[in-house]
Design a protein around this motif. Sequence first.
Motif, PDB file in Angstrom:
ATOM      1  N   LEU A  68      31.852  37.890 -50.515  1.00  0.00           N
ATOM      2  CA  LEU A  68      31.875  39.409 -50.382  1.00  0.00           C
ATOM      3  C   LEU A  68      31.512  39.950 -49.025  1.00  0.00           C
ATOM      4  O   LEU A  68      32.113  40.919 -48.716  1.00  0.00           O
ATOM      5  CB  LEU A  68      30.938  39.648 -51.669  1.00  0.00           C
ATOM      6  CG  LEU A  68      30.418  41.237 -51.869  1.00  0.00           C
ATOM      7  CD1 LEU A  68      31.892  42.065 -52.198  1.00  0.00           C
ATOM      8  CD2 LEU A  68      29.501  41.417 -52.860  1.00  0.00           C
ATOM      9  N   MET A  69      30.459  39.648 -48.466  1.00  0.00           N
ATOM     10  CA  MET A  69      30.060  39.925 -47.296  1.00  0.00           C
ATOM     11  C   MET A  69      30.880  39.905 -46.112  1.00  0.00           C
ATOM     12  O   MET A  69      31.463  40.827 -45.269  1.00  0.00           O
ATOM     13  CB  MET A  69      28.831  39.050 -46.696  1.00  0.00           C
ATOM     14  CG  MET A  69      27.882  39.476 -45.582  1.00  0.00           C
ATOM     15  SD  MET A  69      27.403  41.426 -46.102  1.00  0.00           S
ATOM     16  CE  MET A  69      26.440  41.649 -44.068  1.00  0.00           C
ATOM     17  N   LEU A  70      31.463  38.779 -46.100  1.00  0.00           N
ATOM     18  CA  LEU A  70      32.790  38.374 -44.882  1.00  0.00           C
ATOM     19  C   LEU A  70      33.975  39.173 -45.236  1.00  0.00           C
ATOM     20  O   LEU A  70      34.345  39.637 -44.182  1.00  0.00           O
ATOM     21  CB  LEU A  70      33.050  36.947 -44.691  1.00  0.00           C
ATOM     22  CG  LEU A  70      31.765  35.961 -44.338  1.00  0.00           C
ATOM     23  CD1 LEU A  70      32.259  34.634 -44.325  1.00  0.00           C
ATOM     24  CD2 LEU A  70      31.455  36.484 -43.018  1.00  0.00           C
ATOM     25  N   THR A  71      34.218  39.245 -46.216  1.00  0.00           N
ATOM     26  CA  THR A  71      35.531  40.141 -46.805  1.00  0.00           C
ATOM     27  C   THR A  71      35.248  41.642 -46.421  1.00  0.00           C
ATOM     28  O   THR A  71      36.277  42.036 -45.866  1.00  0.00           O
ATOM     29  CB  THR A  71      35.979  40.046 -48.188  1.00  0.00           C
ATOM     30  OG1 THR A  71      36.268  38.611 -48.475  1.00  0.00           O
ATOM     31  CG2 THR A  71      37.138  40.579 -48.640  1.00  0.00           C
ATOM     32  N   SER A  72      34.212  42.033 -46.779  1.00  0.00           N
ATOM     33  CA  SER A  72      33.716  43.522 -46.539  1.00  0.00           C
ATOM     34  C   SER A  72      33.870  43.544 -44.922  1.00  0.00           C
ATOM     35  O   SER A  72      34.485  44.795 -44.864  1.00  0.00           O
ATOM     36  CB  SER A  72      32.600  43.885 -47.195  1.00  0.00           C
ATOM     37  OG  SER A  72      32.604  43.666 -48.606  1.00  0.00           O
ATOM     38  N   PHE A  73      33.100  42.797 -44.052  1.00  0.00           N
ATOM     39  CA  PHE A  73      33.216  42.942 -43.024  1.00  0.00           C
ATOM     40  C   PHE A  73      34.594  42.799 -42.328  1.00  0.00           C
ATOM     41  O   PHE A  73      34.718  43.643 -41.364  1.00  0.00           O
ATOM     42  CB  PHE A  73      32.185  41.702 -42.265  1.00  0.00           C
ATOM     43  CG  PHE A  73      31.875  41.650 -40.801  1.00  0.00           C
ATOM     44  CD1 PHE A  73      31.046  42.469 -40.025  1.00  0.00           C
ATOM     45  CD2 PHE A  73      32.705  41.042 -40.034  1.00  0.00           C
ATOM     46  CE1 PHE A  73      31.237  42.647 -38.736  1.00  0.00           C
ATOM     47  CE2 PHE A  73      32.626  40.825 -38.546  1.00  0.00           C
ATOM     48  CZ  PHE A  73      31.871  41.910 -38.112  1.00  0.00           C
ATOM     49  N   GLY A  74      35.157  41.928 -42.694  1.00  0.00           N
ATOM     50  CA  GLY A  74      36.663  41.698 -42.059  1.00  0.00           C
ATOM     51  C   GLY A  74      37.538  42.937 -42.357  1.00  0.00           C
ATOM     52  O   GLY A  74      38.253  43.492 -41.398  1.00  0.00           O
ATOM     53  N   ILE A  75      37.721  43.350 -43.828  1.00  0.00           N
ATOM     54  CA  ILE A  75      38.544  44.435 -43.809  1.00  0.00           C
ATOM     55  C   ILE A  75      38.102  45.774 -43.378  1.00  0.00           C
ATOM     56  O   ILE A  75      38.946  46.503 -42.916  1.00  0.00           O
ATOM     57  CB  ILE A  75      38.554  44.593 -45.611  1.00  0.00           C
ATOM     58  CG1 ILE A  75      39.539  43.129 -46.034  1.00  0.00           C
ATOM     59  CG2 ILE A  75      39.384  45.642 -45.975  1.00  0.00           C
ATOM     60  CD1 ILE A  75      39.580  43.288 -47.532  1.00  0.00           C
ATOM     61  N   THR A  76      36.756  46.047 -43.682  1.00  0.00           N
ATOM     62  CA  THR A  76      36.529  47.366 -42.888  1.00  0.00           C
ATOM     63  C   THR A  76      36.430  47.438 -41.511  1.00  0.00           C
ATOM     64  O   THR A  76      37.061  48.591 -41.067  1.00  0.00           O
ATOM     65  CB  THR A  76      34.871  47.598 -43.388  1.00  0.00           C
ATOM     66  OG1 THR A  76      34.208  46.481 -43.066  1.00  0.00           O
ATOM     67  CG2 THR A  76      34.966  47.884 -44.807  1.00  0.00           C
ATOM     68  N   GLY A  77      36.320  46.439 -40.914  1.00  0.00           N
ATOM     69  CA  GLY A  77      36.512  46.326 -39.345  1.00  0.00           C
ATOM     70  C   GLY A  77      38.038  46.750 -38.824  1.00  0.00           C
ATOM     71  O   GLY A  77      38.382  47.282 -38.055  1.00  0.00           O
ATOM     72  N   LEU A  78      38.953  45.945 -39.617  1.00  0.00           N
ATOM     73  CA  LEU A  78      40.400  46.041 -39.424  1.00  0.00           C
ATOM     74  C   LEU A  78      40.822  47.362 -39.792  1.00  0.00           C
ATOM     75  O   LEU A  78      41.674  48.079 -39.104  1.00  0.00           O
ATOM     76  CB  LEU A  78      41.228  44.737 -40.113  1.00  0.00           C
ATOM     77  CG  LEU A  78      41.015  43.357 -39.813  1.00  0.00           C
ATOM     78  CD1 LEU A  78      41.704  42.660 -40.703  1.00  0.00           C
ATOM     79  CD2 LEU A  78      41.598  43.567 -38.449  1.00  0.00           C
TER      80      LEU A  78
END
Length: 213
Positions: free
Chosen positions: A82-92
């Motif tokens: 959840l944390m890594l997906t949120s970080f990756g998608i919001t950054g992109l």
Amino acid sequence: MLDFLLNDVNFAFSVALTIVLGLALLEGVALVIGSSVMTLLDDLTGFDIDADVDADVSTGGLTAVLGWLCLDRLPLLVWLILMLTSFGITGLLYNSFVLSAFNIEILYWLAKPVALFSALIITHTMGGAIAKIVPKNETSAVSVNEFSGKVATITLGKASKGNAAEASLVDEYNQKHYVMVEPDSDNEEFPQGTKVVLIEKTNSSWIAAPFNP
């Protein structure tokens, strides 16, 4: 699309999403052979949080932060995804918006702080909802009521009557737990590093006494 994902400004976000895919693949393989990365991670990290988030957040400390992030309510693998997906998608998404709307280089430097802040908010919000569907494994769990009589060490803050401080203890399964403790007496204080004995559980903390070996 590939050029965008491999761009230097998106490297951290692409790596985060790649790790998510790797974790998902490992879990799939583990399930095929009758194991689980989810359970393994929870057993290896070996810590738990005894925290009433609403009650303890005013006292601060690691307990309140981890509780707010739902780390005490989710399996570690689910929390990481959840944390890594949120970080990756919001950054992109942020960089994609900057590229299409402004294309100002200095704005790209804000991508990581914006993505991290967004990931924390998303993890807090979605983590609570997911925890109701995917409860944390309790493979070798110890009830917090069984902590009575155990020795804990003050790790953060100074405990006084009505002002709990954070303490840590290790149970018989070698799992570390974080609890909030306070003395029973008005004229007693427990500074950082003090060893105390847990006596009684209240709604938001443990009443403790000094440990005298």
